[in-house]
Design a protein around this motif. Structure first.
Motif, short mmCIF file in Angstrom:
data_model
loop_
_atom_site.label_atom_id
_atom_site.label_comp_id
_atom_site.label_asym_id
_atom_site.label_seq_id
_atom_site.Cartn_x
_atom_site.Cartn_y
_atom_site.Cartn_z
N ASP A 31 0.87 -1.18 0.00
CA ASP A 31 0.00 0.00 0.00
C ASP A 31 0.91 1.23 0.00
O ASP A 31 1.15 1.85 1.04
N ASN A 86 -1.70 8.80 9.09
CA ASN A 86 -0.96 7.79 8.34
C ASN A 86 0.10 8.44 7.45
O ASN A 86 0.39 7.94 6.38
N THR A 105 -5.81 1.47 8.77
CA THR A 105 -5.93 2.28 7.55
C THR A 105 -7.04 1.72 6.65
O THR A 105 -7.47 0.58 6.82
N ASN A 107 -7.25 0.71 3.55
CA ASN A 107 -7.03 -0.44 2.66
C ASN A 107 -5.88 -1.35 3.12
O ASN A 107 -6.00 -2.57 3.07
C1 MLT Z 1 -4.83 3.09 3.02
O1 MLT Z 1 -4.58 2.14 3.79
O2 MLT Z 1 -5.82 3.11 2.35
C2 MLT Z 1 -3.90 4.25 2.82
O3 MLT Z 1 -2.70 4.08 3.38
C3 MLT Z 1 -4.57 5.57 2.81
C4 MLT Z 1 -3.71 6.77 3.14
O4 MLT Z 1 -3.55 7.09 4.32
O5 MLT Z 1 -3.17 7.42 2.26
#
Ligand code: MLT
Length: 243
Positions: A31, A86, A105, A107
């Motif tokens: 990710d 994050n 988080t 995703n």
């Molecule tokens: C996620 O897990 O969707 C991401 O890391 C989203 C983010 O914080 O940019």
């Protein structure tokens, strides 16, 4: 003739995970924007370990039970009830060293938990921030691999495929790759590698646009750089630690 090299597959979305035999494989959770870049960064900067959780409620609950930093986002913004988000920039050494980070988080941590539920043989996390550590580990382990892209709410995204492609370019001589998504990822990476940020911009990568709208260009640029936090996070007994 049978090729005895271990297998490498790329799963382009969590919605496709059921198609892959995770029980036999090392699953690399990807990710790039931004969960696995942030995980590498926090561990590189001395976090004791990270507990990835799949809900904000669990994150808050753990925050009551143990001394830790509770963090996470929903839709790219700090989730309600949590003090930290994050962004890799939140986890500089003076702040995170020797602390436990509990992270949820949209995703990335969700996909990690899907991998666990499906009985993944082993789970590690990958991002451009730790590209070399991940590729060296995979080459040495000689296990079957699934490059699992967290994507965005099950929709395929550009940045996770780009990282899968970068990884494939590094490790492909050691694996058998009977997988079109892997070939697509590698082709995409070859096209973009001279300027990953510019490629995301000119192709309107959806999470690129979302984070730019939040004023987070700095995060995107950091997350597209190689080996800035070159450690290998590995999941064991509920925790991500440096291997
Ligand atoms: C996620 O897990 O969707 C991401 O890391 C989203 C983010 O914080 O940019």
């Amino acid at each position: 003739m049978h090729d005895s090299k271990p297998l490498l597959h790329t799963c382009a979305s969590p919605a496709l995970l059921h198609l892959y035999d995770v029980a036999q494989a090392t699953v690399v959770i990807i990710d790039v924007l931004r969960a696995t870049s942030t995980i590498a960064t926090a561990l590189f900067n001395g976090a004791r370990y990270i507990i990835p959780v799949d809900s904000v409620a669990k994150c808050i609950e753990l925050g009551r039970q143990i001394s830790c930093v509770t963090a996470g986002e929903r839709d790219g913004k700090i989730a309600e009830g949590l003090l930290h988000g994050n962004s890799p920039f939140e986890y500089a050494r003076p702040f995170i060293e020797n602390k436990i980070l509990v992270l949820t988080t949209t995703n990335g941590t969700r996909l990690l938990h899907m991998g666990l539920e499906k009985g993944a043989r082993e789970i590690i996390t990958g991002s451009f921030s730790n590209l070399s550590a991940v590729s060296n580990y995979l080459i040495n382990q000689k296990n079957d691999i699934i490059l699992a892209c967290a994507a965005w709410k099950d929709r395929v995204n550009i940045e996770d495929l780009l990282f899968a492609g970068a990884l494939i370019e590094r490790v492909k001589d050691h694996f058998s790759i009977p997988c079109d998504s892997s070939h697509i990822a590698e082709t995409l990476y070859k096209k973009a590698s001279h300027d990953l940020f510019g490629f995301m911009k000119s192709n309107h990568a959806s999470h690129y646009d979302r984070l730019m709208d939040y004023g987070l260009e700095k995060d995107i640029r950091y997350c597209m750089e190689q080996d800035l936090a070159n450690v290998l996070p590995i999941y064991e007994n509920g925790k991500l630690r440096v291997y």
